[in-house]
Design a protein around this motif. Structure first.
Motif, short mmCIF file in Angstrom:
data_model
loop_
_atom_site.label_atom_id
_atom_site.label_comp_id
_atom_site.label_asym_id
_atom_site.label_seq_id
_atom_site.Cartn_x
_atom_site.Cartn_y
_atom_site.Cartn_z
N GLN A 45 0.83 -1.21 0.00
CA GLN A 45 0.00 0.00 0.00
C GLN A 45 0.86 1.26 0.00
OE1 GLN A 45 -2.28 -0.75 3.56
NE2 GLN A 45 -4.09 -1.40 2.42
N LEU A 46 1.96 1.23 0.72
CA LEU A 46 2.82 2.40 0.86
C LEU A 46 3.77 2.60 -0.32
CD1 LEU A 46 3.76 2.07 4.65
CD2 LEU A 46 2.27 3.81 3.64
N TYR A 47 4.28 1.46 -0.88
CA TYR A 47 5.38 1.58 -1.84
C TYR A 47 5.14 0.86 -3.16
CZ TYR A 47 7.68 3.15 2.42
OH TYR A 47 7.98 3.81 3.58
N GLY A 48 3.95 0.31 -3.38
CA GLY A 48 3.67 -0.37 -4.64
C GLY A 48 4.57 -1.57 -4.86
N GLN A 49 5.06 -1.74 -6.09
CA GLN A 49 5.93 -2.89 -6.41
C GLN A 49 7.19 -2.89 -5.57
OE1 GLN A 49 6.11 -5.47 -8.90
NE2 GLN A 49 3.95 -5.27 -9.42
N GLN A 50 7.68 -1.72 -5.21
CA GLN A 50 8.88 -1.63 -4.38
C GLN A 50 8.64 -2.20 -2.98
OE1 GLN A 50 11.70 -0.74 -5.63
NE2 GLN A 50 12.99 -0.64 -3.80
N GLY A 51 7.37 -2.33 -2.61
CA GLY A 51 7.05 -2.91 -1.31
C GLY A 51 7.59 -4.31 -1.13
N ALA A 52 7.65 -5.10 -2.23
CA ALA A 52 8.19 -6.47 -2.15
C ALA A 52 9.66 -6.44 -1.76
CB ALA A 52 8.01 -7.19 -3.49
N VAL A 53 10.40 -5.45 -2.29
CA VAL A 53 11.82 -5.34 -1.96
C VAL A 53 11.99 -4.95 -0.49
CG1 VAL A 53 13.97 -4.13 -2.48
CG2 VAL A 53 12.40 -4.74 -4.33
N TRP A 54 11.21 -3.96 -0.03
CA TRP A 54 11.31 -3.55 1.36
C TRP A 54 10.92 -4.68 2.30
CZ3 TRP A 54 14.28 0.13 2.60
CH2 TRP A 54 14.36 1.30 1.87
N PHE A 55 9.86 -5.41 1.94
CA PHE A 55 9.44 -6.52 2.80
C PHE A 55 10.50 -7.61 2.82
CE2 PHE A 55 7.17 -10.64 3.27
CZ PHE A 55 6.85 -10.51 4.61
N GLY A 56 11.12 -7.90 1.68
CA GLY A 56 12.20 -8.88 1.64
C GLY A 56 13.36 -8.46 2.53
N MET A 57 13.67 -7.18 2.55
CA MET A 57 14.74 -6.69 3.41
C MET A 57 14.37 -6.80 4.89
SD MET A 57 15.96 -3.38 1.17
CE MET A 57 17.24 -2.91 2.32
N LEU A 58 13.10 -6.52 5.22
CA LEU A 58 12.65 -6.68 6.60
C LEU A 58 12.75 -8.13 7.04
CD1 LEU A 58 9.51 -4.35 6.63
CD2 LEU A 58 11.56 -4.05 8.02
N THR A 59 12.40 -9.05 6.15
CA THR A 59 12.49 -10.47 6.47
C THR A 59 13.93 -10.90 6.67
OG1 THR A 59 10.51 -10.82 5.12
CG2 THR A 59 11.74 -12.77 5.75
N SER A 60 14.83 -10.34 5.87
CA SER A 60 16.25 -10.64 6.05
C SER A 60 16.77 -10.10 7.38
CB SER A 60 17.07 -10.06 4.89
OG SER A 60 16.78 -10.73 3.68
N VAL A 61 16.29 -8.92 7.79
CA VAL A 61 16.65 -8.39 9.10
C VAL A 61 16.16 -9.33 10.19
CG1 VAL A 61 16.14 -6.53 10.76
CG2 VAL A 61 16.78 -5.98 8.41
N ASN A 62 14.94 -9.84 10.02
CA ASN A 62 14.39 -10.81 10.97
C ASN A 62 15.32 -12.00 11.12
OD1 ASN A 62 12.51 -13.55 10.83
ND2 ASN A 62 11.80 -12.12 12.38
N ALA A 63 15.78 -12.56 10.00
CA ALA A 63 16.66 -13.72 10.05
C ALA A 63 18.02 -13.36 10.65
CB ALA A 63 16.85 -14.29 8.64
N THR A 64 18.54 -12.18 10.35
CA THR A 64 19.83 -11.76 10.88
C THR A 64 19.79 -11.62 12.40
OG1 THR A 64 20.32 -10.58 8.81
CG2 THR A 64 21.62 -9.99 10.75
N VAL A 65 18.72 -11.00 12.91
CA VAL A 65 18.58 -10.85 14.36
C VAL A 65 18.46 -12.22 15.03
CG1 VAL A 65 17.11 -9.94 16.21
CG2 VAL A 65 17.56 -8.56 14.18
N VAL A 66 17.76 -13.14 14.38
CA VAL A 66 17.66 -14.50 14.92
C VAL A 66 19.05 -15.13 15.05
CG1 VAL A 66 16.91 -16.86 14.39
CG2 VAL A 66 15.30 -14.96 14.18
N ILE A 67 19.86 -14.99 14.02
CA ILE A 67 21.19 -15.60 14.03
C ILE A 67 22.07 -14.98 15.11
CG2 ILE A 67 23.32 -15.85 12.69
CD1 ILE A 67 21.43 -15.93 10.20
N LEU A 68 22.00 -13.66 15.25
CA LEU A 68 22.86 -12.98 16.22
C LEU A 68 22.39 -13.19 17.66
CD1 LEU A 68 23.42 -9.56 14.38
CD2 LEU A 68 25.02 -11.49 14.55
N CYS A 69 21.08 -13.25 17.86
CA CYS A 69 20.53 -13.22 19.22
C CYS A 69 20.08 -14.57 19.76
CB CYS A 69 19.38 -12.23 19.28
SG CYS A 69 19.87 -10.52 19.00
#
Length: 408
Positions: free
Chosen positions: A247-271
């Motif tokens: 809703q906020l970013y159109g097609q670019q939203g998929a890229v932002w969401f993918g980056m958020l998901t990668s942050v999720n995985a990174t925090v899991v690995i570190l923490c």
């Protein structure tokens, strides 16, 4: 760092094979985080229609998950995982060669059904491979492996989403098959670990049906309810959040969401290793309570930070810490309190309860997302998460009376 990762030493060899299998499989997990966006953006469905299709997938998965749990308690868990993986790989390969169409979605759903069917076997196998005292470390290692593979996969999936979605399916097929090969060649001994500790009496095999087991321990019903509703809350990470980004970013939203998901995985690995070591003496129920409270707090950010990307990433860190606590508490809680003879079936009941609540949540949130503002929808999600946290507080009190040996 060496001390943190050294805590995983001493587990059975098979646990490390499962760990590497998880890493390899999720290195190619480019697709499932994008399912909502595939239905909405690629097929042109509304949020409500997307929710209906996801609800249909959940309905189809329900009996298959129950069947998977029953099979896990009667047959070789290793064989069940291998067969389900091969069906999933075949569907992903077919999807990689097809255009977006109803057949494409049908094959995608078949892959999801068989992937879900193997979960009771996976969870029960991890429990079989570990003693009660090692259960938390075993599930922590399994969870860590899953997220090691996810560090770059969602971001890559977001980049491939617009023009090369079929390639993402091909990568998913290859990675899943690689994991299957590891399990086929390197996991041979699947006999449960012998445990002589006093608390192991709670895991002693029992006669009778699954419902008879549950009647003997009524506190488990409260756990199942909290776990199921908690899954409905968690599912908004892969449903409401990508819708919000689109809703906020159109097609670019998929890229932002993918980056958020990668942050999720990174925090899991570190923490995950850090929290596993730091809170090893904290009881399972306290971890569940802390986890749900952090998930509620993380989602609460989205009520107020619409369109401000840096705080979306901060919210994801808080949410992920809650997810880690839930993971460290949920399966160890269940497997320490149920007979080993019923692990597959009771795990499947936990999964089915979560799927039912997720389906209801998808329908409600999908309707609201088409009609209400995102902050209002997020506020509803946060209210439900707060109620789940209150339920875990009640569970902690009741569980201490029902399973006193686990609190010594």
């Amino acid at each position: 760092m060496k001390k943190l990762f050294g805590q995983y030493a001493g587990l059975r060899r098979e646990m490390y094979i499962i760990f590497f299998g998880r890493v390899v499989t999720n290195m190619g997990a480019l697709i499932w985080p994008m399912l909502t966006l595939i239905l909405k953006s690629k097929m042109g469905l509304s949020a409500s229609d997307s929710a209906n299709l996801l609800l249909l997938l959940g309905v189809l998965q329900l009996p298959c998950t129950m069947i998977g749990g029953k099979l896990a308690d009667r047959f070789s868990k290793r064989s069940i995982i291998i067969v389900c993986d091969l069906v999933t790989v075949g569907c992903y390969l077919a999807c990689s060669m097809l255009p977006i169409s109803p057949l494409f979605v049908a094959l995608f759903f078949v892959a999801g059904i068989f992937a879900q069917m193997e979960w009771p076997s996976y969870d029960a196998l991890v429990a079989d491979m570990s003693s009660s005292a090692d259960r938390e470390r075993a599930y922590s290692l399994n969870y860590l492996g899953a997220n090691l593979g996810l560090v770059l996969a969602p971001t890559l999936g977001g980049l491939l989403f617009a023009q090369h979605l079929n390639l993402a399916f091909l990568i998913n097929a290859v990675s899943t098959f690689s994991s299957t090969v590891l399990i086929f060649f390197f996991i041979r001994n699947t006999r449960p670990t012998q445990d002589a500790s006093p608390v192991s009496r709670y895991e002693a095999g029992q006669q009778g049906s699954t419902w008879q087991v549950l009647r003997r321990s009524k506190v488990l019903w409260l756990f199942l309810l909290c776990s199921a509703v908690g899954e409905a809350v968690y599912s908004q990470f892969n449903f409401l959040l990508p819708l919000n980004m689109e809703q906020l970013y159109g097609q670019q939203g998929a890229v932002w969401f993918g980056m958020l998901t990668s942050v999720n995985a990174t925090v899991v690995i570190l923490c995950t290793p850090l929290l596993t070591a730091r809170f090893c003496r904290l009881c399972d129920t306290s971890k569940l309570l802390a986890g749900e409270a952090l998930i509620a707090l993380g989602f609460a950010f989205y009520i107020f930070v619409q369109g401000f990307i840096p705080l979306y990433f901060a919210a994801m860190v808080v949410f992920t810490l809650g997810e880690i606590f839930i993971t460290l508490g949920r399966q160890p809680y269940l497997t320490r309190r149920i007979p080993a003879s019923h692990r597959g079936r009771l795990t499947s009941i936990t999964l089915v309860g979560g799927m039912l609540c997720q389906g209801l949540a998808l329908k409600v949130v999908g309707l609201l997302a088409d009609r209400a503002s995102p902050p209002l929808v997020w506020a509803l999600v946060v209210a439900v998460a707060a109620a789940v946290a209150a339920g875990y507080a009640l569970l902690r009190r009741a569980d201490r009376r029902a399973f006193p040996l686990l609190y010594k």
